[in-house]
Scaffold this active site. Sequence first.
Site, PDB file in Angstrom:
ATOM      1  N   LYS A 195       0.886  -0.959   0.106  1.00 30.56           N
ATOM      2  CA  LYS A 195      -0.058   0.000   0.027  1.00 30.56           C
ATOM      3  C   LYS A 195       1.021   1.411   0.163  1.00 30.56           C
ATOM      4  O   LYS A 195       0.948   2.076   1.054  1.00 30.56           O
ATOM      5  CB  LYS A 195      -0.858  -0.147   1.300  1.00 30.56           C
ATOM      6  CG  LYS A 195      -2.106   1.035   1.275  1.00 30.56           C
ATOM      7  CD  LYS A 195      -3.213   0.724   0.137  1.00 30.56           C
ATOM      8  CE  LYS A 195      -4.142   1.869   0.299  1.00 30.56           C
ATOM      9  NZ  LYS A 195      -5.163   2.006  -1.091  1.00 30.56           N
ATOM     10  N   ASP A 227      -5.302  -3.164  -2.669  1.00 24.70           N
ATOM     11  CA  ASP A 227      -6.653  -3.102  -2.786  1.00 24.70           C
ATOM     12  C   ASP A 227      -7.161  -3.459  -4.312  1.00 24.70           C
ATOM     13  O   ASP A 227      -7.847  -4.305  -4.540  1.00 24.70           O
ATOM     14  CB  ASP A 227      -7.393  -1.591  -2.635  1.00 24.70           C
ATOM     15  CG  ASP A 227      -6.497  -0.622  -3.131  1.00 24.70           C
ATOM     16  OD1 ASP A 227      -5.528  -0.625  -3.480  1.00 24.70           O
ATOM     17  OD2 ASP A 227      -7.258   0.691  -3.107  1.00 24.70           O
TER      18      ASP A 227
END
Length: 360
Positions: A195, A227
């Site tokens: 991330k 994600d």
Amino acid sequence: MNYSIAVIPGDGIGPEIITEAKKVLDKIGNNFGHKFQYTEVLMGGVSIDATGVPLTDEALETAKKSDSVLLGAVGGNVGQSNWYSLPPNLRPEAGLLAIRKGLGLFANLRPAVLFDELKSACPLKDEIIGKGFDFVVVRELTGGLYFGDRKTFEENGLRKAIDTLVYDENEIRRIAKWAFEIAGKRNKKVCSVDKANVIDTSRLWRQVVKEVSADYPDIELTDMLVDNCAMQIVKDPKQFDVILTENMFGDILSDEASMVTGSIGMLASASLGDTKLGLYEPSHGSAPDIAGQNKANPIATILSAAMMLRYSFDLTEEADSIENAVKTVLKKGYRTIDIMSEGNTLVGTKEMGDYIVAEL
Ligand code: IPM
Ligand code: MG
């Protein structure tokens, strides 16, 4: 050869599936002239009941002294079991974290394979499945949020909790090397998941993985945000070969990865470190609701035993032989309830073990 195996049946369906895996190992021992010696070790809820803690120092010592560790599953029903009224560091799962850390098992390999025979159990559409997929999540296992400092406290009348996500470059480097090594024996692609658009540990992760990749010029490295990765696993799982990621992301993505295969009851996993000693366990949990009913699928544990032969003992032929026996039994149409579909024969845990042994 003689091999000493610390066996941790654990909780829920753990003891039943371990019994089947031992049957398979014993048959392999007979066929190939090896002796597997088992020492039972308590961990999880059964250890709490017997000793007050989820993993005793003696249990950890026994595991350390063995050539390898085979684990069923630990944990109970969070809503129902008394184990969960204990402080977090005394609950069943704390035993699992303690043995991973205590044995230095920083590399967790979780294959997500779509078995040809079980395509109908896959929840994805045919056009997405295509010719099938076969990737492995390489999850860092002894760092990150799971092992950083944490506390829950009150400040100005407000309850607060803090967890700390820490990685140093050495921790990142050693797991990255594992991922590249494994990719070298597969389809030569590593997708490193982080991330990095938000958190510092991920930015460091990305840099260090890139540095490591310089030593592996024939392996293709890509980076992906976590994600997006969660989405890509259901959108196009065929694109992946090795997914390399940190502890918490790996926990989440590996559950997703196993689900898209439609057969979590089939997926093995290995946790490894700097030595040959590894911990092998099914990817699924302890399934307390079906414990003791001869319903659980023992295949993930049997395939974990095969991974143990392959990675810890270098017994390639023996490992292949187990994997082939599993495939044959599936081809013949035997299914436990979790993978049952029309036209096949429903069998229990014990029978599935017997059919696999019969093919060896
Ligand atoms: C897993 C499990 C464990 C983890 C739990 C039981 C602590 O979910 O092995 O994926 O989060 O590592
Ligand atoms: Mg998990």
